[in-house]
Design an enzyme around this catalytic site. Structure first.
Site, PDB file in Angstrom:
ATOM      1  N   ASP A 192     -11.138  11.490 -30.118  1.00  0.00           N
ATOM      2  CA  ASP A 192     -11.795  12.348 -29.135  1.00  0.00           C
ATOM      3  C   ASP A 192     -13.049  11.493 -29.102  1.00  0.00           C
ATOM      4  OD1 ASP A 192     -13.402  14.509 -27.476  1.00  0.00           O
ATOM      5  OD2 ASP A 192     -11.597  15.446 -27.830  1.00  0.00           O
ATOM      6  N   HIS A 247     -18.031  17.556 -26.786  1.00  0.00           N
ATOM      7  CA  HIS A 247     -16.757  17.381 -26.366  1.00  0.00           C
ATOM      8  C   HIS A 247     -15.460  17.107 -27.573  1.00  0.00           C
ATOM      9  CE1 HIS A 247     -12.731  16.498 -24.912  1.00  0.00           C
ATOM     10  NE2 HIS A 247     -12.913  17.307 -24.171  1.00  0.00           N
ATOM     11  N   SER A 412      -8.850  20.149 -21.453  1.00  0.00           N
ATOM     12  CA  SER A 412      -9.518  19.681 -23.008  1.00  0.00           C
ATOM     13  C   SER A 412      -9.186  20.168 -23.437  1.00  0.00           C
ATOM     14  CB  SER A 412     -10.815  19.002 -22.751  1.00  0.00           C
ATOM     15  OG  SER A 412     -10.858  17.823 -22.272  1.00  0.00           O
TER      16      SER A 412
END
Lengths: 468, 93
Positions: A192, A247, A412
């Protein structure tokens, strides 16, 4: 002028009365606040749970909710009857030595909070609370943000200051935690934007490369990366995978924010080890070469004895790549599950492939996003053949940078839910092969009408069923 | 450094000015709306670019060149500005 004795008696009585009513008012206020703090939850086993201590649950039929009501003294029978009729409630019992108390059952599809509000609005009700059932062995996290984590446990509670969803639409985490809360022996690689490994709600669950001495500028373990204590950064080929977006940190929190630490949120796993594998930049984009480097690093560490069993991939795009497909096959050979986001274009992946989720490799699980009303998220890709399962992906509350927390949406967010459940299953069954692991996760999906024809399982991820 | 909406607009105007060989004053900002994009690259990936799959807030900027009335869409957030589908391709400023 001297006052009469009568004056003093009256004055004294008035003081006593004022003191009495002040005490009563204070008591009522304390009770009111105690009731407002109580939120009732509903598990996938149709139990009411409360987050106040002691932990609580209530067995009830599908359509009935139980409440303990104290009516004000002086409340007339007719007024109480009218209230019960209006609420669809009936009295189950009263208590001989507890005047005014009543145990009532309400047949309703409304949420517990809505029914409580209706009781409280009635002038004859002194106070009301849900019927609590006490268990000595409840597994319930004390993380203060847990009530926002509808994906773990959904009673229809309001989320992010907005509306609630449909009770029971969650992954059954609370029931699953009665079986296992995860294991530090299981390592999940998060490919990620990196992970904020200093976040206090993640730090204890970070994988640590014990063979590296931090910050000495030496590749102590000879794996080709210097000072790779928490993982790898493919962008600058360094050992520092610090997140510069948020994220990756958010996804990591879904998998394994430290549970029951009286802080923040809890992951699907209260304990697990998270390996940070950074290839996405601070603005959220990345290149194929760097993704391959991350998988390469993961395989290297696996070969060196790290029990890396799951790779969580909340990314996509770039089109078909044979190199990436081969890398995922290598991960399959190494017994690693590859969980991937299906994409957010409201597109049919059966017609327009989305990668890496569309790679037809045995260890790949492709994940769609579900909202809290048990519908496919409006943005989520789908595919009866190429998207396997749906998991919570709208307004998901988890860790972000600087010790903070945020609600984010996307496939996600759904992806680490599946990765987290995979890790939970492995905590219970450490020797499970990757194909069986995938079968167990997909085979235990809860059928959902809205997902029929949209995903291969037609269902929603369920942790408890995956563990059985 | 995080971009503001105004800074993103300035960058977009400057880019379009250079790209279309027009003066910045001959570019109109038709709209500058809040928007949600399907991924971290604002739904405007470069060739082969991979992206995080998170709904990303930003701004949709529609610019128009006065000389020919053509419209151009830029997508931006505090981290980036991108030109969407210009002659079939996306560009990151």
């Amino acid at each position: 002028m001297r006052r009469s004795p009568l004056f003093h008696i009256v004055a004294g009585l008035m003081v006593v009365m004022v003191a009495f009513w002040s005490g009563m008012i204070r008591r009522w206020e304390i009770q009111r606040r105690a009731i407002q703090k109580t939120v009732c939850h509903r598990s996938t086993d149709d139990q009411l749970q409360s987050e106040t201590t002691p932990k609580v649950a209530y067995n009830r039929p599908d359509s009935e909710l139980g409440f303990i009501v104290k009516f004000k003294s002086g409340a007339s029978k007719s007024a109480i009857s009218l209230l019960l009729e209006r609420l669809g409630a009936h009295e189950i019992t009263t208590y001989k030595h507890l005047p005014g108390f009543s145990f009532e059952s309400v047949s309703s599809s409304e949420s517990v909070n809505d029914i409580l509000a209706k009781y409280k609005a009635d002038p004859n009700v002194e106070f009301v609370e849900p019927n609590f059932v006490y268990h000595t062995d409840d597994i319930w996290p004390n993380d203060p943000g847990f009530n926002e984590q509808w994906g773990h446990y959904n009673t229809g509670q309001p989320i992010n200051g907005g509306t609630g969803g449909k009770s029971g639409v969650d992954i059954g985490a609370v029931a699953a935690w009665n079986i296992t809360t995860g294991s530090e022996d299981v390592v999940v690689g998060v490919i990620d934007t990196g992970i904020d490994y200093t976040h206090t709600d993640l730090a204890a669950n970070m994988w640590v490369n014990e063979k590296e001495i931090p910050d000495n500028g030496i590749d102590d373990d000879g794996n080709g990366v210097v000072d790779d204590v928490f993982g790898y950064n493919a962008i600058d080929d360094s050992g520092d995978p610090m997140d510069d977006n948020r994220h990756g940190t958010h996804c990591a929190g879904i998998i394994g924010a430290v549970g029951d630490n009286d802080e923040g949120v809890t992951g699907v796993n209260w304990k697990v080890k998270l390996m940070a594998l950074k290839f996405l930049s601070g603005s959220g984009g990345g290149q194929l070469n760097d993704a391959l480097e991350c998988i390469n690093y993961a395989l290297e560490m696996k070969a060196r004895g790290v029990n890396l069993r799951v790779l969580s991939n909340s990314w996509g795009g770039g089109g078909y790549s044979k190199a990436l497909e081969e890398a995922i096959k290598d991960a399959n050979e190494a017994g690693i599950l590859f969980v991937a986001a299906a994409g957010n274009d409201n597109a049919n992946n059966d017609r327009d492939p989305h990668y890496p989720s569309n790679y037809d490799v045995p260890n790949v699980i492709s994940v769609a996003a579900l909202d809290r009303n048990d519908k496919l998220a409006s943005f989520s890709n789908f595919g009866e053949k190429t998207v396997h399962i749906a998991a919570p992906g709208v307004d998901v509350y988890s860790t972000v940078l600087d010790g903070e927390y945020e609600h984010l949406s996307g496939t996600s967010m759904a992806t680490p839910y599946v990765s987290g459940v995979a890790a939970l299953v492995l905590a219970k069954e450490p020797k499970l092969k990757v194909t069986k692991l995938k079968e167990q996760i997909l085979g235990s999906a809860v059928p959902v009408e809205a997902l029929k024809g949209k995903t291969a399982t037609g269902g929603r991820l369920n942790a408890e069923r995956a563990l059985k | 450094m995080a971009l503001t909406r105004e800074q993103a607009i300035e960058k977009a105007v400057a880019d379009l000015s250079k790209r279309r060989n027009v003066a910045p004053g001959d570019i109109t900002v038709l709209s500058q709306d809040d928007a949600q994009f399907p991924n971290g690259v604002l739904g405007a990936p470069l060739d082969g670019e991979i992206s995080m799959m998170m709904i990303t807030k930003g701004w949709r900027l529609v610019l128009q060149t006065k000389n020919d009335g053509e419209r151009f869409e830029y997508r931006a957030n505090p981290q980036q500005v991108r030109l969407f589908q210009y002659q079939g391709s996306n560009f990151k400023l």
